[in-house]
Design a protein around this motif. Sequence first.
Motif, PDB file in Angstrom:
ATOM      1  N   LEU A   1       0.835  -1.183   0.000  1.00  0.00           N
ATOM      2  CA  LEU A   1       0.000   0.000   0.000  1.00  0.00           C
ATOM      3  C   LEU A   1       0.876   1.241   0.000  1.00  0.00           C
ATOM      4  CD1 LEU A   1      -2.564  -0.953   2.751  1.00  0.00           C
ATOM      5  CD2 LEU A   1      -2.960  -0.933   0.306  1.00  0.00           C
ATOM      6  N   MET A   2       0.812   1.997  -1.050  1.00  0.00           N
ATOM      7  CA  MET A   2       1.539   3.259  -1.062  1.00  0.00           C
ATOM      8  C   MET A   2       0.684   4.292  -1.755  1.00  0.00           C
ATOM      9  SD  MET A   2       5.345   4.082  -2.241  1.00  0.00           S
ATOM     10  CE  MET A   2       5.870   5.731  -2.557  1.00  0.00           C
ATOM     11  N   TRP A   3       0.534   5.413  -1.107  1.00  0.00           N
ATOM     12  CA  TRP A   3      -0.190   6.525  -1.694  1.00  0.00           C
ATOM     13  C   TRP A   3       0.675   7.754  -1.516  1.00  0.00           C
ATOM     14  CZ3 TRP A   3      -2.902  10.855   0.509  1.00  0.00           C
ATOM     15  CH2 TRP A   3      -3.669  11.553  -0.423  1.00  0.00           C
ATOM     16  N   GLN A   4       1.212   8.275  -2.566  1.00  0.00           N
ATOM     17  CA  GLN A   4       2.071   9.455  -2.621  1.00  0.00           C
ATOM     18  C   GLN A   4       3.459   9.216  -2.052  1.00  0.00           C
ATOM     19  OE1 GLN A   4      -0.117  12.706  -0.899  1.00  0.00           O
ATOM     20  NE2 GLN A   4      -1.282  13.030  -2.772  1.00  0.00           N
ATOM     21  N   ASP A   5       3.584   8.715  -0.837  1.00  0.00           N
ATOM     22  CA  ASP A   5       4.896   8.466  -0.246  1.00  0.00           C
ATOM     23  C   ASP A   5       4.756   7.427   0.873  1.00  0.00           C
ATOM     24  OD1 ASP A   5       3.929   9.804   2.059  1.00  0.00           O
ATOM     25  OD2 ASP A   5       4.784  11.707   1.408  1.00  0.00           O
ATOM     26  N   TYR A   6       5.866   7.131   1.530  1.00  0.00           N
ATOM     27  CA  TYR A   6       5.862   6.105   2.568  1.00  0.00           C
ATOM     28  C   TYR A   6       5.202   6.559   3.873  1.00  0.00           C
ATOM     29  CZ  TYR A   6       8.815   3.107  -0.229  1.00  0.00           C
ATOM     30  OH  TYR A   6       9.289   2.301  -1.208  1.00  0.00           O
ATOM     31  N   ARG A   7       4.888   7.828   3.977  1.00  0.00           N
ATOM     32  CA  ARG A   7       4.237   8.311   5.204  1.00  0.00           C
ATOM     33  C   ARG A   7       2.903   7.597   5.422  1.00  0.00           C
ATOM     34  NH1 ARG A   7       2.093  13.776   7.393  1.00  0.00           N
ATOM     35  NH2 ARG A   7       3.231  13.892   9.329  1.00  0.00           N
ATOM     36  N   TRP A   8       2.179   7.326   4.347  1.00  0.00           N
ATOM     37  CA  TRP A   8       0.902   6.606   4.431  1.00  0.00           C
ATOM     38  C   TRP A   8       1.127   5.211   5.007  1.00  0.00           C
ATOM     39  CZ3 TRP A   8      -4.082   7.629   4.273  1.00  0.00           C
ATOM     40  CH2 TRP A   8      -4.987   6.607   3.994  1.00  0.00           C
ATOM     41  N   ILE A   9       2.165   4.531   4.543  1.00  0.00           N
ATOM     42  CA  ILE A   9       2.482   3.188   5.045  1.00  0.00           C
ATOM     43  C   ILE A   9       2.861   3.262   6.520  1.00  0.00           C
ATOM     44  CG2 ILE A   9       4.104   1.265   4.844  1.00  0.00           C
ATOM     45  CD1 ILE A   9       4.241   1.981   1.815  1.00  0.00           C
ATOM     46  N   ALA A  10       3.674   4.254   6.880  1.00  0.00           N
ATOM     47  CA  ALA A  10       4.087   4.413   8.274  1.00  0.00           C
ATOM     48  C   ALA A  10       2.893   4.723   9.167  1.00  0.00           C
ATOM     49  CB  ALA A  10       5.138   5.514   8.377  1.00  0.00           C
ATOM     50  N   MET A  11       1.927   5.452   8.648  1.00  0.00           N
ATOM     51  CA  MET A  11       0.734   5.788   9.419  1.00  0.00           C
ATOM     52  C   MET A  11      -0.091   4.526   9.708  1.00  0.00           C
ATOM     53  SD  MET A  11      -2.606   7.751   8.115  1.00  0.00           S
ATOM     54  CE  MET A  11      -2.914   6.293   7.160  1.00  0.00           C
ATOM     55  N   LEU A  12      -0.175   3.623   8.738  1.00  0.00           N
ATOM     56  CA  LEU A  12      -0.944   2.396   8.920  1.00  0.00           C
ATOM     57  C   LEU A  12      -0.265   1.427   9.884  1.00  0.00           C
ATOM     58  CD1 LEU A  12      -2.106   1.739   5.247  1.00  0.00           C
ATOM     59  CD2 LEU A  12      -3.485   2.599   7.150  1.00  0.00           C
ATOM     60  N   ASP A  13       1.061   1.474   9.959  1.00  0.00           N
ATOM     61  CA  ASP A  13       1.835   0.622  10.856  1.00  0.00           C
ATOM     62  C   ASP A  13       2.914   1.486  11.507  1.00  0.00           C
ATOM     63  OD1 ASP A  13       3.094  -1.416  12.196  1.00  0.00           O
ATOM     64  OD2 ASP A  13       4.067  -2.238  10.416  1.00  0.00           O
ATOM     65  N   PRO A  14       2.540   2.267  12.525  1.00  0.00           N
ATOM     66  CA  PRO A  14       3.443   3.289  13.060  1.00  0.00           C
ATOM     67  C   PRO A  14       4.549   2.757  13.982  1.00  0.00           C
ATOM     68  CG  PRO A  14       1.372   3.349  14.238  1.00  0.00           C
ATOM     69  CD  PRO A  14       1.216   2.325  13.139  1.00  0.00           C
ATOM     70  N   ALA A  15       5.185   1.654  13.596  1.00  0.00           N
ATOM     71  CA  ALA A  15       6.250   1.066  14.419  1.00  0.00           C
ATOM     72  C   ALA A  15       7.384   2.044  14.662  1.00  0.00           C
ATOM     73  CB  ALA A  15       6.780  -0.199  13.743  1.00  0.00           C
ATOM     74  N   GLU A  16       7.615   2.986  13.740  1.00  0.00           N
ATOM     75  CA  GLU A  16       8.725   3.925  13.922  1.00  0.00           C
ATOM     76  C   GLU A  16       8.547   4.826  15.139  1.00  0.00           C
ATOM     77  OE1 GLU A  16       8.534   7.782  11.192  1.00  0.00           O
ATOM     78  OE2 GLU A  16       8.208   5.968  10.021  1.00  0.00           O
ATOM     79  N   LEU A  17       7.344   4.876  15.698  1.00  0.00           N
ATOM     80  CA  LEU A  17       7.130   5.678  16.897  1.00  0.00           C
ATOM     81  C   LEU A  17       7.618   4.972  18.161  1.00  0.00           C
ATOM     82  CD1 LEU A  17       3.552   7.120  16.266  1.00  0.00           C
ATOM     83  CD2 LEU A  17       5.773   8.139  15.726  1.00  0.00           C
ATOM     84  N   SER A  18       7.985   3.700  18.053  1.00  0.00           N
ATOM     85  CA  SER A  18       8.330   2.925  19.248  1.00  0.00           C
ATOM     86  C   SER A  18       9.826   2.793  19.490  1.00  0.00           C
ATOM     87  CB  SER A  18       7.706   1.529  19.153  1.00  0.00           C
ATOM     88  OG  SER A  18       8.277   0.810  18.071  1.00  0.00           O
ATOM     89  N   ILE A  19      10.666   3.147  18.530  1.00  0.00           N
ATOM     90  CA  ILE A  19      12.117   3.004  18.679  1.00  0.00           C
ATOM     91  C   ILE A  19      12.763   4.355  18.422  1.00  0.00           C
ATOM     92  CG2 ILE A  19      14.192   1.866  17.782  1.00  0.00           C
ATOM     93  CD1 ILE A  19      12.330  -0.458  16.949  1.00  0.00           C
ATOM     94  N   GLY A  20      13.650   4.749  19.313  1.00  0.00           N
ATOM     95  CA  GLY A  20      14.322   6.037  19.139  1.00  0.00           C
ATOM     96  C   GLY A  20      13.398   7.212  19.387  1.00  0.00           C
ATOM     97  N   THR A  21      12.431   7.002  20.264  1.00  0.00           N
ATOM     98  CA  THR A  21      11.516   8.088  20.618  1.00  0.00           C
ATOM     99  C   THR A  21      11.372   8.155  22.132  1.00  0.00           C
ATOM    100  OG1 THR A  21       9.562   6.668  20.459  1.00  0.00           O
ATOM    101  CG2 THR A  21      10.166   7.911  18.483  1.00  0.00           C
ATOM    102  N   GLU A  22      11.033   9.318  22.587  1.00  0.00           N
ATOM    103  CA  GLU A  22      10.705   9.540  23.993  1.00  0.00           C
ATOM    104  C   GLU A  22       9.200   9.801  24.049  1.00  0.00           C
ATOM    105  OE1 GLU A  22      11.512  13.436  26.258  1.00  0.00           O
ATOM    106  OE2 GLU A  22      13.293  12.167  26.526  1.00  0.00           O
ATOM    107  N   VAL A  23       8.468   8.957  24.758  1.00  0.00           N
ATOM    108  CA  VAL A  23       7.012   9.046  24.823  1.00  0.00           C
ATOM    109  C   VAL A  23       6.599   9.485  26.220  1.00  0.00           C
ATOM    110  CG1 VAL A  23       4.840   7.790  24.548  1.00  0.00           C
ATOM    111  CG2 VAL A  23       6.802   7.212  23.093  1.00  0.00           C
ATOM    112  N   SER A  24       5.743  10.501  26.283  1.00  0.00           N
ATOM    113  CA  SER A  24       5.258  10.988  27.575  1.00  0.00           C
ATOM    114  C   SER A  24       3.819  11.474  27.415  1.00  0.00           C
ATOM    115  CB  SER A  24       6.150  12.118  28.102  1.00  0.00           C
ATOM    116  OG  SER A  24       6.128  13.219  27.225  1.00  0.00           O
ATOM    117  N   GLU A  25       3.220  11.853  28.536  1.00  0.00           N
ATOM    118  CA  GLU A  25       1.866  12.400  28.553  1.00  0.00           C
ATOM    119  C   GLU A  25       0.843  11.498  27.850  1.00  0.00           C
ATOM    120  OE1 GLU A  25       1.776  16.551  27.321  1.00  0.00           O
ATOM    121  OE2 GLU A  25       3.771  16.875  28.170  1.00  0.00           O
ATOM    122  N   VAL A  26       0.957  10.203  28.073  1.00  0.00           N
ATOM    123  CA  VAL A  26       0.035   9.241  27.457  1.00  0.00           C
ATOM    124  C   VAL A  26      -1.324   9.340  28.145  1.00  0.00           C
ATOM    125  CG1 VAL A  26      -0.380   6.806  26.972  1.00  0.00           C
ATOM    126  CG2 VAL A  26       1.958   7.717  26.899  1.00  0.00           C
TER     127      VAL A  26
END
Length: 131
Positions: A1-26
């Motif tokens: 699935l690709m629409w315009q760029d890889y951002r759409w793919i990343a949005m559907l499977d946002p694994a990149e938010l889990s590595i190399g990120t600092e998560v707070s205020e959940v």
Amino acid sequence: LMWQDYRWIAMLDPAELSIGTEVSEVRDDIHYGRPAWRALVRPVEGYEPRCGCCSLLPCEAVDRDEWGADPEWRPRPAYPSGYRVALDVATGVLVSIEPVDATDEDHHDVLDLEIHDVDIAFDDVFGALRN
């Protein structure tokens, strides 16, 4: 699935938010009537997007890795200090990104997705998780 760029793919499977990120205020929230999890997410050392040209959390380190060899490339005057993101609880799809302290240059970093329907009832998701 690709629409315009890889951002759409990343949005559907946002694994990149889990590595190399600092998560707070959940926190729990509602996004267009659907349960969502919201958080403040900051890219830190080790953040590696699916594609550097269209990362979910643009930052200078990623832009430098992607574009730094181009002699015409210059970093933005400022990058957001973080991003407020929301994930749809039932699907895990990223439905919202809002740069914190955004500038006019950050308008393309915004995402606001409305999920109209899915083929599994929300209650079925939690039933499957309990079993």
